[in-house]
Structure formats: C-alpha cells, structure tokens
Design an enzyme around this catalytic site. Structure first.
Site, mmCIF file in Angstrom:
data_model
loop_
_atom_site.group_PDB
_atom_site.id
_atom_site.type_symbol
_atom_site.label_atom_id
_atom_site.label_comp_id
_atom_site.label_asym_id
_atom_site.label_seq_id
_atom_site.Cartn_x
_atom_site.Cartn_y
_atom_site.Cartn_z
ATOM 1 N N ASP A 37 9.758 14.338 12.973
ATOM 2 C CA ASP A 37 9.368 14.457 11.571
ATOM 3 C C ASP A 37 9.518 15.903 11.103
ATOM 4 O O ASP A 37 9.931 16.170 9.977
ATOM 5 C CB ASP A 37 7.906 14.023 11.376
ATOM 6 C CG ASP A 37 7.737 12.527 11.591
ATOM 7 O OD1 ASP A 37 8.746 11.872 11.943
ATOM 8 O OD2 ASP A 37 6.608 12.031 11.420
ATOM 9 N N TYR A 40 13.078 16.652 10.316
ATOM 10 C CA TYR A 40 13.433 16.021 9.045
ATOM 11 C C TYR A 40 12.917 16.885 7.882
ATOM 12 O O TYR A 40 13.638 17.185 6.945
ATOM 13 C CB TYR A 40 12.853 14.603 8.970
ATOM 14 C CG TYR A 40 13.249 13.874 7.701
ATOM 15 C CD1 TYR A 40 14.382 13.070 7.672
ATOM 16 C CD2 TYR A 40 12.500 14.010 6.532
ATOM 17 C CE1 TYR A 40 14.767 12.422 6.504
ATOM 18 C CE2 TYR A 40 12.872 13.372 5.364
ATOM 19 C CZ TYR A 40 14.000 12.571 5.356
ATOM 20 O OH TYR A 40 14.380 11.940 4.196
ATOM 21 N N LYS A 119 10.891 -17.184 3.421
ATOM 22 C CA LYS A 119 10.796 -16.948 1.983
ATOM 23 C C LYS A 119 9.786 -15.818 1.800
ATOM 24 O O LYS A 119 8.636 -15.926 2.221
ATOM 25 C CB LYS A 119 10.322 -18.216 1.278
ATOM 26 C CG LYS A 119 10.319 -18.096 -0.226
ATOM 27 C CD LYS A 119 10.112 -19.467 -0.849
ATOM 28 C CE LYS A 119 10.344 -19.456 -2.334
ATOM 29 N NZ LYS A 119 9.443 -18.577 -3.075
ATOM 30 N N GLU A 178 13.966 -9.129 -2.431
ATOM 31 C CA GLU A 178 12.556 -9.258 -2.777
ATOM 32 C C GLU A 178 11.835 -7.970 -2.401
ATOM 33 O O GLU A 178 11.990 -7.478 -1.275
ATOM 34 C CB GLU A 178 11.991 -10.441 -1.960
ATOM 35 C CG GLU A 178 10.741 -11.010 -2.504
ATOM 36 C CD GLU A 178 10.993 -12.102 -3.554
ATOM 37 O OE1 GLU A 178 12.158 -12.334 -3.949
ATOM 38 O OE2 GLU A 178 10.003 -12.706 -3.967
ATOM 39 N N LYS A 318 8.187 -25.242 1.372
ATOM 40 C CA LYS A 318 6.912 -24.537 1.273
ATOM 41 C C LYS A 318 5.994 -24.961 2.409
ATOM 42 O O LYS A 318 5.763 -26.153 2.610
ATOM 43 C CB LYS A 318 6.232 -24.835 -0.069
ATOM 44 C CG LYS A 318 7.038 -24.385 -1.286
ATOM 45 C CD LYS A 318 7.283 -22.896 -1.305
ATOM 46 C CE LYS A 318 6.205 -22.094 -1.973
ATOM 47 N NZ LYS A 318 6.057 -22.129 -3.380
ATOM 48 N N CYS A 412 -30.760 -7.413 -12.490
ATOM 49 C CA CYS A 412 -29.771 -6.858 -11.564
ATOM 50 C C CYS A 412 -30.329 -6.859 -10.138
ATOM 51 O O CYS A 412 -31.435 -6.364 -9.909
ATOM 52 C CB CYS A 412 -29.422 -5.441 -11.999
ATOM 53 S SG CYS A 412 -28.467 -4.555 -10.778
ATOM 54 N N CYS A 415 -31.085 -3.025 -9.190
ATOM 55 C CA CYS A 415 -32.052 -2.148 -9.849
ATOM 56 C C CYS A 415 -33.115 -2.919 -10.621
ATOM 57 O O CYS A 415 -34.038 -2.322 -11.153
ATOM 58 C CB CYS A 415 -31.334 -1.180 -10.781
ATOM 59 S SG CYS A 415 -30.688 -1.948 -12.273
ATOM 60 N N CYS A 435 -28.590 2.370 -13.028
ATOM 61 C CA CYS A 435 -28.554 1.438 -11.897
ATOM 62 C C CYS A 435 -27.982 2.151 -10.672
ATOM 63 O O CYS A 435 -26.855 2.645 -10.706
ATOM 64 C CB CYS A 435 -27.699 0.222 -12.249
ATOM 65 S SG CYS A 435 -27.352 -0.830 -10.835
HETATM 66 S S1 IVH Z 1 17.536 -17.042 -2.502
HETATM 67 C C1 IVH Z 1 19.630 -18.871 -5.984
HETATM 68 N N1 IVH Z 1 16.180 -16.238 -0.395
HETATM 69 O O1 IVH Z 1 12.032 -17.095 -4.159
HETATM 70 C C2 IVH Z 1 18.869 -18.480 -4.795
HETATM 71 N N2 IVH Z 1 15.080 -16.327 -2.499
HETATM 72 O O2 IVH Z 1 11.297 -19.443 -5.683
HETATM 73 C C3 IVH Z 1 17.759 -17.621 -5.158
HETATM 74 N N3 IVH Z 1 12.755 -15.564 -2.461
HETATM 75 O O3 IVH Z 1 13.514 -16.100 -7.166
HETATM 76 C C4 IVH Z 1 17.123 -16.838 -4.190
HETATM 77 N N4 IVH Z 1 12.685 -15.078 -0.323
HETATM 78 O O4 IVH Z 1 12.500 -14.310 -5.636
HETATM 79 C C5 IVH Z 1 16.161 -16.483 -1.721
HETATM 80 N N5 IVH Z 1 15.075 -15.502 1.524
HETATM 81 C C6 IVH Z 1 15.068 -15.756 0.215
HETATM 82 C C7 IVH Z 1 13.920 -15.546 -0.573
HETATM 83 C C8 IVH Z 1 13.966 -15.859 -1.938
HETATM 84 C C9 IVH Z 1 12.012 -15.102 -1.460
HETATM 85 C C10 IVH Z 1 12.282 -15.746 -3.855
HETATM 86 C C11 IVH Z 1 13.214 -15.284 -4.940
HETATM 87 C C12 IVH Z 1 13.438 -16.465 -5.834
HETATM 88 C C13 IVH Z 1 12.229 -17.282 -5.535
HETATM 89 C C14 IVH Z 1 12.455 -18.714 -5.895
#
Ligand code: IVH
Length: 682
Positions: A37, A40, A119, A178, A318, A412, A415, A435
């Site tokens: 560090d 750097y 995701k 993201e 999901k 409260c 207090c 308070c």
């Molecule tokens: S692909 C057209 N890959 O999920 C394809 N999205 O619910 C669009 N997201 O708007 C995105 N992880 O913000 C993709 N590995 C991933 C993701 C991802 C999170 C989010 C993204 C998208 C939303 C849709």
C-alpha cells in the site's frame, strides 16, 4: 525533478497512470496485489504532484475518480439500446417450461446451451466507452431513459476508466452491470448511520441505489460499492459470439464480472447450477435473490428477440424467501435522535439463511395493529433480499391466550415526557426537549465521523459520559477536562488526554459540517452546505425566518421550518454562544465561494473536454463557484463546451448539436475576472 523536458514529464505521467491503474485492478478486482500500500501511495503522490505542477491530467488518471463539485440535479440520458428487464420464474417447472418454449420457437429438439449466473440485487447501470474511454455512466431508469451518474460511477475503483484489453478495443461499446454493496459493508454503513442518528438503509440494494444517486460524488466515493458486469448494449467495432466469450472479454478488459458463471448444455444442467448457487447463497459476500439463465449463443438470442420489456432468451429464477419461525419474547420501544419511538421485537434467536436473527424492527404501531402482533406470539420472520428481518405474519393458531398486546406508549419510555402522533403520520414522537435518550443519540451524531468527527467519542463513550452526567448537551463536550474523564471507568491518564486533544482538534471546523452535526431534523450534509453557502457565519443564522431560508434554491418548506425553529429557540442560541465562548471556531469556505448574489455563470451548463492549462478539477471548481453547472454529457441543454487540447468526442457532439465551443481564454473572459476571482485561478 521538475526540470525535465515536457515530453519526458508527459511520458512519466502516462507511465504512472498505467502502473497505478494496473495495481488498482490487481488490488480491487483480482484481490491479488503485488506491491505494498505504501508503494502505491508513493506512486499516487508522485502522479498528483506532476499533475498539479504541469496541469496535465489524463482522463483515466486515478486521481480523477472523485468529482470536484456537487451537482444540482442529474441530466437525463437515453440509452442507445433499451435496458430490458427479466421475466421471473418461481419454480423449477417454470424454468422447464421456458426451455420447452424456446425449443418450440427455435423448432429444435436439440439441447440449448445456457449460461447461469447469480442475480445481483443492486442497481443496473450502463457504462459507455468510446475509443476505450469511459465517457458516460447512466442508471437504467425506465429502461429507455436513465440518469447521467458518470461522476459517481467513476468513484467506484473497479470501474475501468480506460479499457486495457490486449487486442480488442471496440470503437464504441455499452456495458451493463449491477452496482451493489457487500452485506458486511452494508451492515457497517448502517451501524454508522444509526450512530449518527440517520435512518438506516432497508437493504443493500437501497444502500447501493442511494449511494449512486448522490448529487455529491464525494459521498458516493466514501461508500464501498462494487460492480458485476453481465451484459452488452450497443456495440460498434467488435463481435462476440456468445455470452461466455463476452464475459471472457470483460475479464481481460479488467471489468469485474459475476462471481460465478457456468456455461452448460441443456436445461437439466442449468437447473443443477441454479440449485448449487441457491445452496451456497449465504456464503457469497453479496445479497443474491436468484439466478439468471441466458441462452449462450448471441445469434440464437437475436433470433428469439424480445417482448416489450423482456428478452425471450433469458429468465430469472427467484429463490424462495428465507424464512424462519420464532417467538417474540418482548417488545421494547427505542427513542431515536429526533424523538421518534420505534417498537422493536426481541426474538428468541433463530437461524435464517445462515444468520442468527434476534431482533426485528416492527416499524410503527400501525404495523403492529394491522398484523395484530403481541408479546409472546409465534411469528414468521423473513429475510427476503432484505438483510433486516421483518415479521411477516403471526401464527394465530399457536396462541395460548397469554399473549399481550403492546399499546402505543402514552409517555416517552426514556423520559416520561409527552408523546404526540402528528396528523397523517404513523410515527409516535417524544417532544420533550430535554429527553435524555434523544440527547444521547444527538450527541452520538454530533461527535460521529460525518459530524464533528471527534475520535474516541463513539457510541460507548458517549453513553458512559452521559450516564455519569458529564455531558447533557453538545456544549458540555467542550468543557470536559482530562480530570473529569479520568474519573470514569475504562479511562486512564493517556486515554483521557487523547480524548481531550481530539475534542480540541474538532473545534476548528466548517460551518456546514457543524450545521450537519447539530442534527436538526431534515438537515443532511447537502442542505447544510446550501445553508452555509448563503450565510456568512453562525450568528447570521440566529433568529432566521423560514421565508429567508425558503429563498435558497433547493431548500424546501420542511427544512426551512426545522432550521428556523432551531435558530429561533433562545435556549439553543445560548448553547451555541457557550460553544463559541469555549473555543468553537467555524470557517466558511462555502460562503466565500458564493459571495456574489448574481454570479457570472448562473444558469449556464458547461461540458469540459480535452486538456486545459489548469487541472480539470480546478477549472470545474471555478465554474461552480461562479454559479455554473458542470455536466459530463453534451446535450441540448448544454450552454458551452469548454474544449482544451485533444478534445474527445464531446467536441464532435457539440458541433452536431450546434452548441457553442469555447476555449479556456474565453472562459476567463466570460468571468471578467475581478481581483477576488483572479485569485481562484492562481
Ligand atoms: S441480464 C436483458 N444478468 O436484474 C437482460 N441481469 O430483474 C437483462 N440483474 O435489470 C439483464 N443480476 O438489473 C442480468 N446476472 C444478471 C443480473 C441481472 C442482476 C438485474 C438487472 C435487471 C434486473 C431484472
């Protein structure tokens, strides 16, 4: 070392930028640094020195990550290609149906190749590169139009400012990903916010989104944000065969990519990867609420096309929310800095998704009565993407009849003072000025890092001093002596002296920081800055009227009311006077910067491009101090493009839109420098 020839200096600057960016990438993305560090820092300081001494700043210099001036608003930008959303599936069967549907559309029996990634639960952004240089970063917005958050995204250290791919840098490319916050960092941030009396973020997603949508990029820079890139938007000058090849290119070009990505053949294999990601979700450092399955081949993606808002070639699975059943042992009421009383359920500790949960906020009494939550109830607690657990339902069939309701407090709990529930508000609030619980929270905020930043005066020590009646108000902090502190448990001579020194050191600060530290409701860091820009010193705020405050652009009715209420209270003014007498010294650089009622650049928007005779940051500051607004993208609302040497594509865009292009000498001319302003440039 400064008598080098200009070319030699330029070369050294270029080399330093390249080296620092490479080491930054090794440190932040690969997690495998090869220099210390300290080394750097040495390189960084050398670069900073050369940049300031010679006014040469490269666009991808690591010193340029933090913008100079807060924005007043975000500019809107259109995405070259819409940023779509994803279809959701909640069961394996829905995923199997998705695969069947694709086979039907493609008229094939053969297995489809898929990629599977976690995701990320954050904020989708698009990074736009032209000739390898990041020129725009925008939020997804409604998918068609987002906000220009370039200045903020630049502060994220893993975002490449310039592409360093060994062989293939496209002419133009939009990369999607993201922005997210790690769970540990989210918890740390919330802890700080609670200590400062600020509202904690509900989950890492909100924390990430709130950090990106900050008008002051210095705030974004302090938040530890990460990025995972997973998609491509418009692209010119490169062809990728499939998602896998694209991700490999991203990696080589130094982008952070999803922590896990598998390319598999057939939906069964994809389901197996999905199950594996779900099983390991609690081991990831980030919050994930699902897995994304994408058709790997880009030409098949194209054949399948998109529906209005979603592609046909991808689906998000999901994960089931993480839930647990437990008992509410007690409900307690906590009093916050602004007097709001929050009911909190103390739970029989329970493991949910690898985390032990032992309490849960019940938010307010409306929530308690709507769900009929009672002490002794067996409840279902959920961590659904959220890290803060919520009681989602009461198992009424488990009631024994011994459960006790928790009525709205009439006084409260700290207090015994009056509580009120304002019209149209769900919050119950203690209105007692003295308070002790509120005062303790206020002092914690006052001393915190974002406030007066008194080292060693954190939550624990404030509590200790408060308990021993040594501090009842902010001013008492300044009257503390070493001997007072030494009498407390846990303190010795040295630690007491350190604390007194830290208190004294904190007494020289700025008006805006002090205003924020006072913890007046509605007055955050940004509002405090706006006020400081308009009032010369603390005393000029005494007995200020709401009307005078409302005249400040961006100060709304609630903030004006709260500030005026504070500064019209004679008791408060006496405390402030006492603090000044005890040695509080407030400078006000914000006011100095905006002394002229009408400033020469008021209402003008500038876009700066190319190398200017002065460091970019300094020029942007001068524009802002003179009332101008600096934006990073050229649009119809740009007033001038200020172009230096080697201007980028912004110059071209200005010409196409017919925006006037001026040089640095023209800017000086517009400013018609008066002595005070000339100084700003020297
Ligand atoms: S692909 C057209 N890959 O999920 C394809 N999205 O619910 C669009 N997201 O708007 C995105 N992880 O913000 C993709 N590995 C991933 C993701 C991802 C999170 C989010 C993204 C998208 C939303 C849709």
């Amino acid at each position: 070392m400064t008598d080098k020839r200009p070319e030699a200096i330029e070369t050294e600057i270029e080399q330093l930028v390249r080296k620092l960016n490479e080491h930054g990438h090794r440190y932040h993305v690969l997690d495998a640094p090869i220099i210390s560090d300290a080394e750097y820092d040495r390189l960084y300081r050398r670069l900073l020195h050369l940049e300031t001494a010679h006014g040469i700043i490269l666009p991808d210099s690591p010193t340029q990550r933090i913008g100079a001036v807060p924005l007043e608003r975000f500019d809107k930008v259109r995405h070259a290609e819409p940023m779509l959303s994803l279809e959701n599936a909640f069961s394996r069967n829905e995923i199997i149906d998705f695969d069947k549907r694709l086979k039907r559309l493609l008229r094939t029996d053969g297995e489809i190749e898929y990629t599977v990634e976690p995701k990320y639960d954050g904020l989708a952004i698009e990074l736009s590169y032209r000739k390898g240089v990041l020129w725009l970063a925008s939020t997804r917005g409604d998918g068609y139009e987002g906000e220009d958050v370039t200045g903020n995204i630049r502060t994220i250290r893993t975002v490449p400012l310039k592409l360093e791919h060994p062989e293939n840098i496209p002419e133009e490319i939009d990369i999607r990903g993201e922005v997210f916050m790690d769970i540990a960092e989210f918890e740390e941030l919330n802890k700080e916010r609670r200590q400062a009396g600020e509202q904690p973020f509900a989950n890492p997603r909100n924390a990430a989104a709130g950090s990106v949508r900050q008008l002051d990029s210095a705030v974004t820079a302090r938040r530890k944000l990460h990025l995972a890139c997973y998609g491509i938007g418009a692209c010119r000058g490169a062809l990728f065969a499939n998602q896998n090849a694209f991700i490999q290119w991203l990696k080589a070009a130094r982008f952070p990519v999803p922590a896990v990505m598998h390319t598999v053949t057939g939906i069964d294999a994809a389901l197996a990867v999905m199950a594996d990601i779900e099983a390991h979700r609690s081991t990831f450092s980030f919050e994930t609420d699902g897995a994304v399955i994408k058709v790997n081949d880009f030409s098949i993606q194209k054949t399948l096309g998109t529906k209005t808002r979603e592609p046909r070639w991808a689906i998000a699975y999901k994960f089931a929310a993480q839930r647990g059943t437990t008992r509410i042992n007690a409900i307690t009421a906590r009093v916050g800095r602004t007097g709001v009383i929050t009911p909190v359920a103390e739970l029989e500790p329970v493991q949910i998704g690898g985390v032990i949960v032992s309490n849960s906020s019940l938010h307010n009494w409306d929530e308690i009565s709507r769900k009929d939550i009672r002490i002794g109830d067996t409840v279902i607690v959920e961590r659904a993407g959220d890290v803060i657990p919520h009681v989602i339902a009461v198992l009424k069939e488990s009631r024994t009849g011994d459960e006790k309701p928790f009525p709205v407090p009439q006084t409260c709990p700290a207090c015994g003072g009056f509580v009120v529930r304002e019209e149209g508000e769900v919050a119950v609030r203690c209105v007692a000025l003295d308070c002790p619980a509120q005062m303790r929270e206020k002092i914690i905020h006052f001393a915190s890092r974002g406030g007066m930043d008194i080292e060693g005066l954190g939550e624990k020590n404030v509590e200790l001093l408060h308990e021993h009646a040594l501090i009842r108000h902010f001013a008492d902090i300044y009257a503390l002596s070493k001997d007072d502190i030494m009498r407390l448990p846990r303190f010795g001579e040295k630690s007491a002296r350190n604390l007194v020194d830290a208190i004294h050191a904190s007494m020289n600060t700025t008006l805006s920081r002090f205003l924020y530290a006072l913890g007046i409701p509605q007055v955050g860091e940004y509002a405090a800055k706006l006020v400081a820009r308009n009032f010369e010193n603390l005393q000029s705020l005494y007995r200020v009227t709401p009307a005078r405050l409302l005249a400040i652009h961006q100060i709304g009715g609630k903030t004006a009311g709260a500030l005026a209420g504070f500064f019209q209270d004679e008791g408060n003014l006496r405390v402030l006077d006492r603090m000044l007498k005890l040695g509080l010294r407030l400078s006000n650089p914000d006011f100095a910067a905006s002394r002229h009622a009408v400033r020469p650049l008021d209402g003008l928007t500038f876009v700066v491009t190319g190398t200017l005779p002065k460091p970019r940051q300094e020029v942007e500051e001068v524009i802002a101090q003179n009332g101008g607004h600096v934006s990073s993208t050229v649009s119809k609302s740009t007033s001038y493009v200020l172009a230096g040497e080697n201007p980028g594509s912004k110059l071209h865009k200005a010409r196409t839109l017919g925006i006037p292009v001026i040089g640095y000498p023209d800017l000086l001319r517009i400013l018609k420098p008066k002595p005070a302003q000339q100084k700003l440039f020297s």
